[in-house]
Write an enzyme that holds these catalytic residues in place. Structure first.
Site, short mmCIF file in Angstrom:
data_model
loop_
_atom_site.label_atom_id
_atom_site.label_comp_id
_atom_site.label_asym_id
_atom_site.label_seq_id
_atom_site.Cartn_x
_atom_site.Cartn_y
_atom_site.Cartn_z
N GLY A 73 0.81 -1.18 -0.22
CA GLY A 73 -0.14 -0.12 -0.10
C GLY A 73 0.81 1.19 0.04
N GLY A 147 -5.38 -8.45 -6.69
CA GLY A 147 -4.29 -7.92 -7.19
C GLY A 147 -3.25 -9.11 -6.94
CB ILE A 149 -1.63 -9.52 -1.89
CG1 ILE A 149 -0.34 -8.89 -1.73
CG2 ILE A 149 -2.04 -10.07 -0.45
CD1 ILE A 149 -0.33 -7.55 -0.68
NE ARG A 170 -9.43 0.43 -10.47
CZ ARG A 170 -8.56 1.19 -10.66
NH1 ARG A 170 -8.36 2.20 -9.90
NH2 ARG A 170 -7.37 0.77 -11.07
NE ARG A 173 -7.15 -8.77 -13.17
CZ ARG A 173 -7.39 -8.33 -11.90
NH1 ARG A 173 -8.10 -7.37 -11.83
NH2 ARG A 173 -6.48 -8.80 -11.06
CG HIS A 276 -0.02 -3.97 9.89
ND1 HIS A 276 -0.40 -2.66 9.68
CD2 HIS A 276 0.38 -4.53 8.67
CE1 HIS A 276 -0.31 -2.54 8.24
NE2 HIS A 276 0.08 -3.64 7.79
N GLY A 278 1.36 -9.11 8.38
CA GLY A 278 1.42 -9.64 7.24
C GLY A 278 2.88 -9.54 6.38
#
Length: 317
Positions: A73, A147, A149, A170, A173, A276, A278
């Site tokens: 991010g 995406g 991940i 989003r 596809r 947090h 990951g």
């Protein structure tokens, strides 16, 4: 190219293969800057530091051309980009965190379904806690944010004999594993999922994506897993749903974060929280170093950079 400064949060002597030419400066968020920020052309943001710290040198980086994060991010640095001239490229760390984050995602799912937190507490009491628990096999899984991940998570889900994996991003596809549904179809997919995994970036669109309506659409007994950003979930709405016992949650990220000691989410029923973690594993450093060597080699040779998220002056931040 003219000799320029590159700021790295990893000591440059530890990174094998860095291209010759730039002056490498080590800065991992110390109070004193390693050199004049105005001379920095390539800035690698310190990893796992508060947003304000990583943004601190940006107002003085009048010559910077590239801002590179070591996280998937970029929301923690985007607010500081308003200080930069047009044409600065912001790049993320795609390729660095997929393995670690996907591993943790599977850990959270399996631990939650199989009741591992209960076993740990029972062990502390010296209690033999048997009984039936849900399996991941035969479950339907929904990945929200497909995406790199999200795809890595599905790769690791493949051996678990799932009934179905649905994917949402989003826009629609098709991938080698199948259709990726557009975000507009999310409401119709939620009631079918036993496990809902959040791996989406934090944007204006995804902030509080998981609200009261989202949670109400989840089936009874479903598990929500968040390895994205805490603010993707409306914490108040989640707490309300958890208190009913209708859904459970496994959260690697929270809002607020760090979670204050007195916050009710710590003690909500059916929730497993990891702090947090990951990304920060033994897999991080070698992948981060490979990314930096590749990006800096491209930069020195004036080749297109990878993982460009936006360019200042061209994309709204």
């Amino acid at each position: 190219m003219t000799t320029v400064d590159v700021w790295l949060p990893i000591p440059p002597e530890q990174i094998e293969g860095l291209p010759e030419g730039p002056r490498y400066r080590f800065w991992d968020g110390a109070e004193d800057f390693p050199a004049d920020p105005a001379e920095c052309a390539f800035y690698v943001v310190p990893y796992m530091k508060p947003p304000a710290l990583g943004q601190r040198p940006l107002p003085r980086m009048s010559s910077v051309e590239v801002v590179q994060t070591l996280s998937a991010g970029t929301d923690h640095v985007e607010a500081g980009l308003k200080h930069l001239r047009p044409g600065v490229q912001l790049c993320n760390a795609r390729g660095v965190h997929e393995a670690s984050t996907a591993e943790l995602t599977l850990t959270l799912i399996l631990a939650s379904l199989r009741g591992v937190p209960d076993f740990v507490r029972a062990q502390d009491r010296g209690e033999w806690l048997g009984g039936f628990r849900p399996a991941l096999a035969d479950k339907s899984v929904l990945i929200v944010g497909y995406g790199a991940i999200g795809a890595a998570i599905e790769d690791r889900l493949a051996p678990f004999e799932l009934a179905r994996v649905a994917r949402v991003a989003r826009s629609e596809r098709t991938t080698a594993r199948g259709l990726v549904h557009p975000l507009t179809e999310l409401p119709a997919l939620l009631p079918e999922a036993d496990v809902v995994i959040l791996s989406t970036p934090l944007t204006d669109t995804t902030r509080h994506l998981v609200n009261a309506d989202f949670l109400a659409r989840m089936k009874d007994g479903a598990l929500l897993v968040n390895v994205a950003r805490g603010a993707v979930v409306d914490t108040k709405a989640l707490l309300t749903e958890l208190e009913t016992g209708r859904v459970t949650a496994a959260l690697d990220v929270t809002d607020p974060e760090p979670l204050p000691r007195e916050h009710p989410l710590w003690h909500a029923p059916g929730v497993l929280i990891s702090p947090h973690v990951g990304g920060p594993t033994s897999a991080f450093l070698p992948r981060a170093e490979r990314l930096l060597v590749d990006q800096l080699s491209r930069y020195v040779n004036r080749e297109p950079l990878r993982n460009v998220i936006l360019t200042t002056g061209e994309t709204s931040v």
